[in-house]
Design a protein around this motif. Structure first.
Motif, PDB file in Angstrom:
ATOM      1  N   ASP B 298       0.805  -1.223   0.000  1.00 22.04           N
ATOM      2  CA  ASP B 298       0.000   0.000   0.000  1.00 22.04           C
ATOM      3  C   ASP B 298       0.836   1.270   0.000  1.00 22.04           C
ATOM      4  N   ASN B 299       2.153   1.124  -0.132  1.00 21.93           N
ATOM      5  CA  ASN B 299       3.004   2.301   0.004  1.00 21.93           C
ATOM      6  C   ASN B 299       4.154   2.242  -0.996  1.00 21.93           C
ATOM      7  N   VAL B 300       3.794   1.858  -2.221  1.00 25.90           N
ATOM      8  CA  VAL B 300       4.814   1.649  -3.249  1.00 25.90           C
ATOM      9  C   VAL B 300       4.647   2.715  -4.323  1.00 25.90           C
ATOM     10  N   MET B 301       5.736   3.393  -4.683  1.00 24.70           N
ATOM     11  CA  MET B 301       5.685   4.375  -5.758  1.00 24.70           C
ATOM     12  C   MET B 301       6.671   3.968  -6.838  1.00 24.70           C
ATOM     13  N   MET B 312       5.357  -5.945  -1.483  1.00 30.02           N
ATOM     14  CA  MET B 312       5.932  -5.327  -0.284  1.00 30.02           C
ATOM     15  C   MET B 312       5.008  -5.544   0.912  1.00 30.02           C
ATOM     16  N   LYS B 316       5.018  -0.699   4.071  1.00 25.56           N
ATOM     17  CA  LYS B 316       6.415  -0.471   3.685  1.00 25.56           C
ATOM     18  C   LYS B 316       6.503   0.532   2.536  1.00 25.56           C
ATOM     19  N   LEU B 317       7.276   1.601   2.759  1.00 24.20           N
ATOM     20  CA  LEU B 317       7.475   2.590   1.707  1.00 24.20           C
ATOM     21  C   LEU B 317       8.606   2.136   0.790  1.00 24.20           C
ATOM     22  N   ALA B 318       8.269   2.018  -0.498  1.00 23.55           N
ATOM     23  CA  ALA B 318       9.283   1.666  -1.488  1.00 23.55           C
ATOM     24  C   ALA B 318       9.149   2.620  -2.667  1.00 23.55           C
ATOM     25  N   VAL B 319      10.271   3.213  -3.077  1.00 24.53           N
ATOM     26  CA  VAL B 319      10.310   4.071  -4.258  1.00 24.53           C
ATOM     27  C   VAL B 319      11.184   3.347  -5.278  1.00 24.53           C
TER      28      VAL B 319
END
Lengths: 362, 362
Positions: B298-301, B312, B316-319
């Protein structure tokens, strides 16, 4: 060791370029970004411990980093100069110089950033001692200049006068001009001309010469700090600074003082310097394995992967296959994968993330 | 709902192919690998709840997964058949069939894997009900066959006799041969010939027909479980199984029974089936965005990224910039980056990691 020698390490910067490792809560200078076991600040402090007494080393920083600095360096509060608000380098240096003057009017001071890498620390030591000596004996503002290896457009340049040099150390030459980050064509012509150096942002002067320069070129900044004379090194210092600092202009030492002064000298050297301003410049300074990968992290396995920077937290298991010329970095649970050639986009990514998530990630 | 209808869901598999998400501690069937909010096991259970009473659904698994299954399905211990040791499908089915026979000798049973995806669940429901009805009325061993869309070399194939079909449902045809994973050329010829189906590993029969087949083709396996007759559905069942199970041969139902029996039928259909045996087949079944990326998390760009599977953990933030045709997966703090075309290497990576680290990661 000369007890008149002082150092001011500037450690107030934030920095989004090394996101996700570098964030406001933990800027680049506080990170073990080279995987040596020490932060850049700790490395910088160690270099200056060999030049002046430990108690003469001051760290100028933002107040939010006070505890982090005490933790990393184990120094008392009185050696940590806390800016309540960011105001660039000139106010920071004016404050530090006033504080040092009130302790020791005969001080000779080196001012340096906390987040640069210096490869040849023996040569650096030699260069700094010579500049400190010259600054003690002469009313000069001395900078350290790096002989450029390529036309870097991210650095400032210093042009020197080949004919005016210091007899006791002819690496020290009179400065003609300062130039901020040039266009590529200009950077190339600087390299060809041979009398341009990279500006490493490291300054050496006597406290008196520094004070004099401020009085002359930034008198309104100088006056603000002059008013606090009786508070420096007393319990009232913090309150005075918290009130005074926000009134200061936001201006750099280069723009406010160095570009105007006539008594500026540069010591040209090549001690293997980088401001580690980009992933690319970090990559240059990291050890590389036979596949030209720079890996920080003790649990990383690569396959068919070349020319890639991998920066993983301690213990994190990462299996990476099939990447060439990438940055793969994780910190505090944030993962970044980005082509090295697109590293300038990272600032934009961070902004996007903040807009998208309505949350501060830097 | 027919109270003689029973289901056995096989959920004992481990699986390294979806590492790091799938590991011994949490194999594929227990993961929300499609990002739907439900594990594959939960989806499978839901499908069978529409076919037979909930209390008639049994899960055959390894004893280490008992608690995980109770957590995911909320069913009592008596519906969880725990193998103390892995012995492939034939012993598992023999055990389940004996247990069901001791409850209800008139049972009709569907046996199915827990970790497959079925896209068209309405058609699946229709197909299964028809096969259950046929198996109740005929002494047949029925399998479900999928009309193949491409010459997949990872599946088993079933050849049927075009001329022998069930009058009540002419999708049910007599089986001629079973073929294990064929070479590509053979798989192509299977597709051309038109009378080959993919073996979905789903079986439907009356408990009596199943018992008879075991007595005929795997008598030594049947006898082992026959001895426990008085223990099934009693507190002694577990002790009996723990003692008996290790004595069993390790043999699959296909190899041990189906390939020898003369009364095997296949219901050919196409309800959108995959065993999700590879990242590639998973990618086929995941929703894709306009850049053809399948993103669970829910936090993937993503930037400049296409045809990539990103998996993910929640939050979890993933760029991710500049990837095409990759797998990027993280679970339990383990990160995998791998080209989709190299997914068959993942098993090797896991082995390497274990050798290197002297630790079990699967």
């Amino acid at each position: 060791m000369n007890s008149n020698y002082y150092a001011v390490i500037m450690a107030g910067g934030v920095g989004a370029r090394f996101w996700p490792m570098s964030r406001t809560s933990q800027p680049k200078q506080f990170i073990d970004i080279l995987g040596t076991g020490e932060s850049l600040l700790q490395q910088t402090f160690k270099r200056f411990e060999k030049i002046c007494p430990k108690e003469n080393i001051f760290i100028a920083t933002n107040s939010i980093y006070r505890e982090l600095i005490k933790e990393q360096l184990g120094i008392p509060d009185n050696q940590i100069l806390c800016e309540p608000i960011r105001r660039n380098t000139a106010p920071c240096i004016a404050y530090a110089n006033h504080k040092i003057m009130s302790k020791n009017p005969d001080a000779t001071v080196i001012v340096a950033p906390s987040d640069h890498v210096i490869v040849n620390s023996d040569l650096f030591h030699d260069v700094v001692l010579s500049a400190m000596d010259a600054a003690t004996k002469n009313e000069w503002l001395i900078t350290l200049g790096i002989r450029p290896s390529h036309p870097n457009t991210g650095y400032g340049y210093i042009q020197y006068d080949e004919n005016v040099m210091y007899a006791a150390d002819n690496r020290i030459k009179k400065v003609k001009t300062f130039t901020e980050k040039p266009e590529l064509e200009m950077a190339k012509s600087f390299l060809t001309s041979g009398d341009f150096l990279w500006n490493a942002g490291i300054f050496i002067w006597s406290a008196k010469s520094c004070a004099k320069a401020f009085r002359q070129f930034l008198p309104e900044v100088d006056e603000l700090f002059e008013e606090g004379k009786r508070f420096y090194n007393t319990p009232e210092e913090t309150a005075f600074i918290n009130e005074t600092y926000p009134k200061c202009r936001n201006i750099s030492i280069d723009y406010g003082v160095m570009e105007h002064a006539k008594n500026v000298y540069v010591l040209s050297s090549d001690f293997g310097w980088s401001d580690l301003g980009t992933w690319g410049s970090l990559y240059e300074h990291l050890p590389k394995n036979k596949h030209q990968n720079s890996i920080v992290g003790d649990n990383v396995m690569t396959y068919d992967t070349q020319n890639t920077i991998i920066h993983m937290p301690k213990g994190k298991l990462a299996v990476i296959q099939g990447l060439e010329d990438y940055i793969v970095a994780e910190d505090s649970g944030i993962l970044l994968i980005c082509k090295k050639s697109e590293e300038q986009k990272i600032r934009q990514f961070v902004t996007d993330v903040e807009v998208e998530k309505g949350e501060k990630f830097v």
